[in-house]
Design a protein around this motif. Structure first.
Motif, PDB file in Angstrom:
ATOM      1  N   MET A  23      -0.833  -4.757   8.705  1.00 22.05           N
ATOM      2  CA  MET A  23      -1.496  -3.833   7.805  1.00 22.05           C
ATOM      3  C   MET A  23      -2.456  -2.922   8.560  1.00 22.05           C
ATOM      4  N   THR A  24      -3.110  -3.459   9.557  1.00 17.34           N
ATOM      5  CA  THR A  24      -4.061  -2.660  10.327  1.00 17.34           C
ATOM      6  C   THR A  24      -3.358  -1.497  11.014  1.00 17.34           C
ATOM      7  N   SER A  25      -2.208  -1.769  11.587  1.00 16.16           N
ATOM      8  CA  SER A  25      -1.440  -0.730  12.271  1.00 16.16           C
ATOM      9  C   SER A  25      -0.989   0.362  11.298  1.00 16.16           C
ATOM     10  N   LEU A  26      -0.496  -0.051  10.140  1.00 21.14           N
ATOM     11  CA  LEU A  26      -0.047   0.928   9.147  1.00 21.14           C
ATOM     12  C   LEU A  26      -1.221   1.765   8.646  1.00 21.14           C
ATOM     13  N   THR A  27      -2.348   1.124   8.443  1.00 23.74           N
ATOM     14  CA  THR A  27      -3.537   1.849   7.996  1.00 23.74           C
ATOM     15  C   THR A  27      -3.942   2.907   9.018  1.00 23.74           C
ATOM     16  N   GLN A  28      -3.946   2.523  10.281  1.00 20.69           N
ATOM     17  CA  GLN A  28      -4.315   3.466  11.340  1.00 20.69           C
ATOM     18  C   GLN A  28      -3.319   4.619  11.423  1.00 20.69           C
ATOM     19  N   ARG A  29      -2.045   4.283  11.299  1.00 25.72           N
ATOM     20  CA  ARG A  29      -1.018   5.333  11.347  1.00 25.72           C
ATOM     21  C   ARG A  29      -1.162   6.290  10.164  1.00 25.72           C
ATOM     22  N   LEU A  30      -1.494   5.762   8.989  1.00 26.72           N
ATOM     23  CA  LEU A  30      -1.711   6.625   7.824  1.00 26.72           C
ATOM     24  C   LEU A  30      -2.900   7.554   8.037  1.00 26.72           C
ATOM     25  N   LYS A  31      -3.965   7.018   8.609  1.00 27.81           N
ATOM     26  CA  LYS A  31      -5.155   7.825   8.863  1.00 27.81           C
ATOM     27  C   LYS A  31      -4.879   8.964   9.835  1.00 27.81           C
ATOM     28  N   SER A  32      -4.000   8.720  10.795  1.00 26.65           N
ATOM     29  CA  SER A  32      -3.787   9.707  11.849  1.00 26.65           C
ATOM     30  C   SER A  32      -2.571  10.608  11.642  1.00 26.65           C
ATOM     31  N   THR A  33      -1.755  10.343  10.643  1.00 26.79           N
ATOM     32  CA  THR A  33      -0.559  11.163  10.463  1.00 26.79           C
ATOM     33  C   THR A  33      -0.919  12.590  10.025  1.00 26.79           C
ATOM     34  N   PRO A  34      -0.272  13.567  10.619  1.00 27.02           N
ATOM     35  CA  PRO A  34      -0.491  14.952  10.187  1.00 27.02           C
ATOM     36  C   PRO A  34       0.320  15.316   8.934  1.00 27.02           C
ATOM     37  N   ALA A  35       1.144  14.380   8.458  1.00 25.14           N
ATOM     38  CA  ALA A  35       2.006  14.651   7.308  1.00 25.14           C
ATOM     39  C   ALA A  35       1.231  14.705   5.996  1.00 25.14           C
ATOM     40  N   ILE A  36       0.014  14.177   6.002  1.00 24.42           N
ATOM     41  CA  ILE A  36      -0.813  14.158   4.794  1.00 24.42           C
ATOM     42  C   ILE A  36      -2.136  14.844   5.112  1.00 24.42           C
ATOM     43  N   GLY A  37      -2.531  15.750   4.235  1.00 24.85           N
ATOM     44  CA  GLY A  37      -3.779  16.482   4.428  1.00 24.85           C
ATOM     45  C   GLY A  37      -5.011  15.614   4.223  1.00 24.85           C
ATOM     46  N   VAL A  38      -6.137  16.104   4.678  1.00 21.87           N
ATOM     47  CA  VAL A  38      -7.395  15.358   4.634  1.00 21.87           C
ATOM     48  C   VAL A  38      -7.791  14.992   3.207  1.00 21.87           C
ATOM     49  N   PHE A  39      -7.719  15.940   2.296  1.00 23.39           N
ATOM     50  CA  PHE A  39      -8.147  15.673   0.925  1.00 23.39           C
ATOM     51  C   PHE A  39      -7.203  14.691   0.234  1.00 23.39           C
ATOM     52  N   THR A  40      -5.928  14.774   0.550  1.00 23.11           N
ATOM     53  CA  THR A  40      -4.962  13.825  -0.006  1.00 23.11           C
ATOM     54  C   THR A  40      -5.221  12.431   0.554  1.00 23.11           C
ATOM     55  N   LYS A  41      -5.554  12.357   1.833  1.00 25.65           N
ATOM     56  CA  LYS A  41      -5.896  11.058   2.428  1.00 25.65           C
ATOM     57  C   LYS A  41      -7.120  10.454   1.751  1.00 25.65           C
ATOM     58  N   LEU A  42      -8.116  11.269   1.466  1.00 25.44           N
ATOM     59  CA  LEU A  42      -9.315  10.777   0.776  1.00 25.44           C
ATOM     60  C   LEU A  42      -8.967  10.265  -0.624  1.00 25.44           C
ATOM     61  N   SER A  43      -8.125  10.993  -1.310  1.00 21.43           N
ATOM     62  CA  SER A  43      -7.693  10.585  -2.640  1.00 21.43           C
ATOM     63  C   SER A  43      -6.927   9.262  -2.580  1.00 21.43           C
ATOM     64  N   LEU A  44      -6.030   9.149  -1.608  1.00 21.66           N
ATOM     65  CA  LEU A  44      -5.273   7.902  -1.439  1.00 21.66           C
ATOM     66  C   LEU A  44      -6.198   6.745  -1.101  1.00 21.66           C
ATOM     67  N   LYS A  45      -7.177   6.997  -0.247  1.00 24.70           N
ATOM     68  CA  LYS A  45      -8.123   5.938   0.116  1.00 24.70           C
ATOM     69  C   LYS A  45      -8.853   5.431  -1.121  1.00 24.70           C
ATOM     70  N   ASN A  46      -9.276   6.340  -1.987  1.00 21.43           N
ATOM     71  CA  ASN A  46      -9.951   5.951  -3.221  1.00 21.43           C
ATOM     72  C   ASN A  46      -9.031   5.129  -4.118  1.00 21.43           C
ATOM     73  N   GLN A  47      -7.773   5.520  -4.192  1.00 16.84           N
ATOM     74  CA  GLN A  47      -6.820   4.782  -5.014  1.00 16.84           C
ATOM     75  C   GLN A  47      -6.559   3.392  -4.443  1.00 16.84           C
ATOM     76  N   VAL A  48      -6.455   3.296  -3.133  1.00 20.90           N
ATOM     77  CA  VAL A  48      -6.265   1.993  -2.481  1.00 20.90           C
ATOM     78  C   VAL A  48      -7.493   1.124  -2.709  1.00 20.90           C
ATOM     79  N   ASP A  49      -8.678   1.688  -2.544  1.00 23.24           N
ATOM     80  CA  ASP A  49      -9.911   0.933  -2.766  1.00 23.24           C
ATOM     81  C   ASP A  49      -9.995   0.424  -4.206  1.00 23.24           C
ATOM     82  N   ASP A  50      -9.607   1.264  -5.165  1.00 19.80           N
ATOM     83  CA  ASP A  50      -9.604   0.847  -6.571  1.00 19.80           C
ATOM     84  C   ASP A  50      -8.631  -0.309  -6.804  1.00 19.80           C
TER      85      ASP A  50
END
Length: 94
Positions: free
Chosen positions: A1-28
């Protein structure tokens, strides 16, 4: 899970604001699992599974064109991650 999380954070395929939104959804979602495992919430496991699957599908849709290897890695890890989230003992270790 740690590796996938890091890869998600660093992928250019998803924009910064979308990553923030996803992070909030994951946290929820993690908060909901935490509440269920601690006995504070009575959300049925099938409902949590539905929410989990929806979030995974959203992430896969965002990655499928821009980062297919990461999408494949997430898809192949989907059941293993669910196993961790749905098991109170395994969940407590993350």
């Amino acid at each position: 899970m740690t590796s996938l999380t890091q890869r998600l954070k660093s992928t250019p395929a998803i924009g910064v604001f979308t990553k923030l939104s996803l992070k909030n959804q994951v946290d929820d979602l993690l908060g909901q699992f935490r509440s269920v495992h601690q006995g504070h919430a009575k959300i049925p496991l099938p409902e949590l599974r539905q929410r989990y699957d929806g979030l995974v599908l959203k992430v896969l849709a965002l990655l499928q064109d821009g980062d297919p290897p990461l999408a494949t890695a997430i898809l192949s890890s989907r059941e293993a991650i669910w196993g961790i989230l749905s098991d109170p003992k395994k969940f407590a270790q993350i």
